[in-house]
Design a protein around this motif. Structure first.
Motif, PDB file in Angstrom:
ATOM      1  N   THR A 113       0.811  -1.221   0.000  1.00  0.00           N
ATOM      2  CA  THR A 113       0.000   0.000   0.000  1.00  0.00           C
ATOM      3  C   THR A 113       0.844   1.270   0.000  1.00  0.00           C
ATOM      4  O   THR A 113       0.292   2.372  -0.099  1.00  0.00           O
ATOM      5  CB  THR A 113      -0.928   0.029   1.235  1.00  0.00           C
ATOM      6  OG1 THR A 113      -0.132   0.039   2.428  1.00  0.00           O
ATOM      7  CG2 THR A 113      -1.848  -1.183   1.245  1.00  0.00           C
ATOM      8  N   TYR A 114       2.186   1.134   0.154  1.00  0.00           N
ATOM      9  CA  TYR A 114       3.082   2.293   0.191  1.00  0.00           C
ATOM     10  C   TYR A 114       3.918   2.312  -1.093  1.00  0.00           C
ATOM     11  O   TYR A 114       4.649   1.360  -1.380  1.00  0.00           O
ATOM     12  CB  TYR A 114       4.012   2.238   1.404  1.00  0.00           C
ATOM     13  CG  TYR A 114       3.316   2.558   2.712  1.00  0.00           C
ATOM     14  CD1 TYR A 114       3.371   3.847   3.246  1.00  0.00           C
ATOM     15  CD2 TYR A 114       2.609   1.581   3.394  1.00  0.00           C
ATOM     16  CE1 TYR A 114       2.726   4.148   4.438  1.00  0.00           C
ATOM     17  CE2 TYR A 114       1.962   1.866   4.583  1.00  0.00           C
ATOM     18  CZ  TYR A 114       2.014   3.159   5.096  1.00  0.00           C
ATOM     19  OH  TYR A 114       1.369   3.440   6.273  1.00  0.00           O
ATOM     20  N   ALA A 115       3.789   3.374  -1.829  1.00  0.00           N
ATOM     21  CA  ALA A 115       4.540   3.495  -3.073  1.00  0.00           C
ATOM     22  C   ALA A 115       5.985   3.886  -2.778  1.00  0.00           C
ATOM     23  O   ALA A 115       6.263   4.665  -1.863  1.00  0.00           O
ATOM     24  CB  ALA A 115       3.890   4.549  -3.977  1.00  0.00           C
ATOM     25  N   GLY A 116       6.914   3.337  -3.570  1.00  0.00           N
ATOM     26  CA  GLY A 116       8.315   3.745  -3.489  1.00  0.00           C
ATOM     27  C   GLY A 116       9.092   3.132  -2.350  1.00  0.00           C
ATOM     28  O   GLY A 116      10.254   3.515  -2.134  1.00  0.00           O
ATOM     29  N   VAL A 117       8.544   2.191  -1.610  1.00  0.00           N
ATOM     30  CA  VAL A 117       9.272   1.563  -0.510  1.00  0.00           C
ATOM     31  C   VAL A 117      10.241   0.526  -1.082  1.00  0.00           C
ATOM     32  O   VAL A 117       9.838  -0.374  -1.829  1.00  0.00           O
ATOM     33  CB  VAL A 117       8.305   0.891   0.487  1.00  0.00           C
ATOM     34  CG1 VAL A 117       9.085   0.061   1.505  1.00  0.00           C
ATOM     35  CG2 VAL A 117       7.466   1.942   1.191  1.00  0.00           C
ATOM     36  N   LYS A 118      11.523   0.668  -0.742  1.00  0.00           N
ATOM     37  CA  LYS A 118      12.535  -0.281  -1.204  1.00  0.00           C
ATOM     38  C   LYS A 118      13.159  -1.077  -0.052  1.00  0.00           C
ATOM     39  O   LYS A 118      13.843  -2.079  -0.298  1.00  0.00           O
ATOM     40  CB  LYS A 118      13.641   0.465  -1.962  1.00  0.00           C
ATOM     41  CG  LYS A 118      13.149   1.122  -3.253  1.00  0.00           C
ATOM     42  CD  LYS A 118      14.291   1.785  -4.001  1.00  0.00           C
ATOM     43  CE  LYS A 118      13.797   2.416  -5.298  1.00  0.00           C
ATOM     44  NZ  LYS A 118      14.903   3.080  -6.041  1.00  0.00           N
ATOM     45  N   THR A 119      12.922  -0.626   1.184  1.00  0.00           N
ATOM     46  CA  THR A 119      13.478  -1.321   2.345  1.00  0.00           C
ATOM     47  C   THR A 119      12.422  -1.383   3.450  1.00  0.00           C
ATOM     48  O   THR A 119      11.758  -0.383   3.744  1.00  0.00           O
ATOM     49  CB  THR A 119      14.726  -0.602   2.885  1.00  0.00           C
ATOM     50  OG1 THR A 119      15.682  -0.472   1.831  1.00  0.00           O
ATOM     51  CG2 THR A 119      15.337  -1.384   4.045  1.00  0.00           C
ATOM     52  N   VAL A 120      12.271  -2.562   4.047  1.00  0.00           N
ATOM     53  CA  VAL A 120      11.377  -2.743   5.201  1.00  0.00           C
ATOM     54  C   VAL A 120      12.227  -3.098   6.411  1.00  0.00           C
ATOM     55  O   VAL A 120      13.011  -4.057   6.373  1.00  0.00           O
ATOM     56  CB  VAL A 120      10.341  -3.848   4.939  1.00  0.00           C
ATOM     57  CG1 VAL A 120       9.624  -4.233   6.231  1.00  0.00           C
ATOM     58  CG2 VAL A 120       9.334  -3.386   3.890  1.00  0.00           C
ATOM     59  N   VAL A 121      12.092  -2.310   7.484  1.00  0.00           N
ATOM     60  CA  VAL A 121      12.752  -2.613   8.758  1.00  0.00           C
ATOM     61  C   VAL A 121      11.688  -3.210   9.685  1.00  0.00           C
ATOM     62  O   VAL A 121      10.797  -2.497  10.163  1.00  0.00           O
ATOM     63  CB  VAL A 121      13.389  -1.353   9.376  1.00  0.00           C
ATOM     64  CG1 VAL A 121      14.045  -1.712  10.704  1.00  0.00           C
ATOM     65  CG2 VAL A 121      14.402  -0.746   8.411  1.00  0.00           C
ATOM     66  N   LEU A 122      11.764  -4.516   9.899  1.00  0.00           N
ATOM     67  CA  LEU A 122      10.740  -5.239  10.660  1.00  0.00           C
ATOM     68  C   LEU A 122      11.099  -5.258  12.147  1.00  0.00           C
ATOM     69  O   LEU A 122      12.145  -5.793  12.538  1.00  0.00           O
ATOM     70  CB  LEU A 122      10.617  -6.672  10.127  1.00  0.00           C
ATOM     71  CG  LEU A 122       9.486  -7.529  10.703  1.00  0.00           C
ATOM     72  CD1 LEU A 122       8.120  -6.902  10.408  1.00  0.00           C
ATOM     73  CD2 LEU A 122       9.545  -8.946  10.137  1.00  0.00           C
ATOM     74  N   ASP A 123      10.241  -4.653  12.950  1.00  0.00           N
ATOM     75  CA  ASP A 123      10.461  -4.587  14.399  1.00  0.00           C
ATOM     76  C   ASP A 123      10.068  -5.924  15.031  1.00  0.00           C
ATOM     77  O   ASP A 123       8.891  -6.305  15.055  1.00  0.00           O
ATOM     78  CB  ASP A 123       9.607  -3.449  14.982  1.00  0.00           C
ATOM     79  CG  ASP A 123       9.832  -3.278  16.488  1.00  0.00           C
ATOM     80  OD1 ASP A 123      10.612  -4.048  17.070  1.00  0.00           O
ATOM     81  OD2 ASP A 123       9.209  -2.364  17.066  1.00  0.00           O
ATOM     82  N   LEU A 124      11.050  -6.650  15.573  1.00  0.00           N
ATOM     83  CA  LEU A 124      10.813  -7.982  16.139  1.00  0.00           C
ATOM     84  C   LEU A 124      11.055  -8.012  17.647  1.00  0.00           C
ATOM     85  O   LEU A 124      11.387  -9.058  18.200  1.00  0.00           O
ATOM     86  CB  LEU A 124      11.730  -9.006  15.451  1.00  0.00           C
ATOM     87  CG  LEU A 124      11.466  -9.272  13.968  1.00  0.00           C
ATOM     88  CD1 LEU A 124      12.516 -10.224  13.408  1.00  0.00           C
ATOM     89  CD2 LEU A 124      10.068  -9.855  13.770  1.00  0.00           C
TER      90      LEU A 124
END
Length: 545
Positions: A462-473
């Motif tokens: 749903t977010y345009a232009g996202v190339k990196t996801v930082v997943l909070d674990l």
């Protein structure tokens, strides 16, 4: 130098008597006598639900109550048998093929009570107090409706003059027995039954501070003792022997058939005890520890088993009397125990004058109150799920039996808990350029890893232009192979869409497990595992500059 603050420690023996004050003696004694006036005749009546001698109910007011007084954390809870527990006891004994009045009936009862106690102690050992409490109120309401209707129907033949109790045989056989009893109605018994029921209802409605059960029981005894009412053919209870319960050994010949019922009784015993303990706790009193209540209730049943007691649990009615009379500690229960001992020693011949119809009336009025239709209607208006759970459990209890109803209720509750746990709670956090923080609202485990990773993919989409996801674990305190496989699959899916996955704030225990996987080692080597979300977002921003 800073002063050392010491937390108050709870003693495991007589915890409610810690810091006892002399001013509490009078209210404790008064409340113990008031509770005894309710619990003793009530327990005797509940013993008849399971087709057991009335002295078994009296014995349940001695040893289990005494043990709980020494170990329990509730200051005003009174522990004996309850209508729900007595009904499940009757159903269990009947299902196990134990005939009422048979030589092994009391031995099998002792084995059942011992099993209930052992199950509760094992639950305490495994610290399952909070897990058992997850059983929904809808399940308990449905079960109580089933108990109320089944037991009430089972008492009708006795109210009409029959001597057979059908409480443990289910609703259908009880109604069939009512139909058979209509051909031989004993009108003096019907008159006594109607008078007893009306007296109970009127006293409870208009003079609730008077122990209505005691008044009706005394009235029945005096009617037989002072008039010729016995000659009219009204049946009396079996003679009650004088004396205290003696130490005996259970009969384990039917133990395999008793286990399912023991599980159901143990669950209900803890649920009722925990509910009573919490509802009677005053704001200034210590909090109720679920594990301590498991231990105290389990020990009460284990010790009670060797003295011919029924399975025991906290009862609402006698506990409410205890609290309303001003009970400060479990000394009030010790007073009730002394009263029960005196009755067992000296009043056996007097109790033997009690008409069966009077006890049946006491049981009938007590269980009719469990059929809480207004509460069921309220749930139909505000919570359709709870309504259907309660209705389903009630219908199962009325048709397939109460043990099946407990099983259905537990299974449905666990399914609902799992459904709630498995609902993904994924949300977007901070965004820096083409990097997006993704937060997990709960930990990951085998059953919910797939819904959560799917939700992450959908959120990122749903977010345009996202190339990196930082997943909070940071919520991932422990992990498993399935969870690591799910994260690997998420990495592959995001990578196929041109998005790079970074892991952040992974706790040490989970990190130690994950480091055994080559995939995780590669992430570390590529600087895609970070100690915090801020560090992860910072590293991504630095690499893109």
């Amino acid at each position: 130098m800073m002063p050392v603050v010491r937390r108050p420690t709870r003693t495991w023996l007589l915890p409610t008597l810690a810091g006892y004050q002399r001013a509490w003696i009078t209210p404790d004694v008064v409340s113990g006598l008031a509770a005894g006036a309710v619990v003793v005749p009530q327990a005797m009546a509940y013993a008849t639900i399971a087709n057991l001698p009335v002295q078994v109910g009296l014995y349940t007011c001695i040893v289990p109550m005494l043990v709980y007084a020494f170990l329990g954390g509730s200051r005003s809870m009174s522990v004996s048998t309850t209508s729900t527990i007595a009904t499940l006891t009757a159903t269990t004994l009947v299902s196990a093929g134990v005939a009422a009045g048979a030589e092994d009936a009391l031995g099998s009862l002792m084995a059942l009570t011992l099993l209930v106690g052992v199950i509760l102690l094992l639950a305490r050992l495994l610290r399952l107090g909070s897990l058992v409490e997850n059983i929904s109120g809808a399940t308990v309401l449905g079960l109580k409706i089933g108990v109320g209707a089944t037991v009430a129907a089972g008492q009708l033949p006795k109210l009409l003059g029959e001597t057979v109790n059908f409480s443990g045989h289910g609703l259908i056989r009880s109604l069939a027995a009512v139909g058979a009893a209509l051909d031989s109605v004993h009108w003096p018994t019907v008159g006594l039954s109607v008078a007893s029921i009306l007296t109970l209802f009127l006293l409870q409605r208009f003079v609730p501070q008077i122990p209505s059960t005691l008044i009706v029981v005394l009235g029945g005894i005096l009617l037989v003792a002072l008039t010729g009412f016995k000659e009219s053919g009204v049946d009396l209870i079996a003679p009650v022997p004088s004396g205290l319960p003696v130490l005996a050994l259970p009969d384990f010949s039917a133990v395999g058939a008793l286990v399912p019922g023991a599980l159901a009784i143990a669950i209900m015993a803890f649920l009722e005890s925990a509910a009573v303990a919490r509802s009677t706790r005053r704001p200034e009193e210590p909090t109720i520890d679920a594990d301590q209540e498991l231990f105290a209730t389990g020990a009460a049943n284990v010790f009670g088993a060797f003295f011919t007691a029924m399975p025991a649990a906290g009862g609402f009615s006698q506990s409410a009397v205890n609290q309303n009379a001003g009970a400060k500690t479990q000394l009030s229960t010790l007073v009730t125990v002394v009263l029960a001992i005196l009755i067992a020693l000296f009043l056996g011949p007097v109790l033997s004058l009690l008409p069966q119809a009077t006890l049946a009336a006491v049981v009938f009025v007590a269980v009719v109150g469990l059929i809480d239709v207004p509460e069921l209607v309220r749930w139909a208006r505000f919570s359709r799920v709870d309504f259907w759970i309660a209705l389903t459990v009630a219908v199962v209890g009325l048709t397939a039996g109460l043990l099946a109803a407990v099983a259905v209720g537990v299974v449905v509750t666990l399914l609902l808990v799992l459904r709630e746990l498995n609902k993904p709670a994924v949300s977007a956090g901070e965004r820096r350029g083409d990097a997006l923080e993704v937060r997990l609202g709960s930990g990951l485990y085998t059953a919910n890893i797939r819904p959560n990773t799917t939700a992450v993919e959908e959120l990122v989409g749903t977010y345009a232009g996202v190339k990196t996801v930082v997943l909070d674990l940071h919520r991932l305190e422990a992990t498993s192979i399935t969870v690591i496989d799910g994260l690997m699959d998420l990495d592959r899916q995001l990578s196929s869409k041109g998005v790079e996955l970074h892991l952040a704030a992974l706790p040490p225990k989970a990190t130690a497990v994950a480091q055994g996987f080559p995939w995780f080692e590669k992430l570390q080597a590529r600087n895609r595992v970070h100690p915090s979300v801020a560090a992860g977002l910072g590293a991504v921003a630095a690499s893109s500059d």
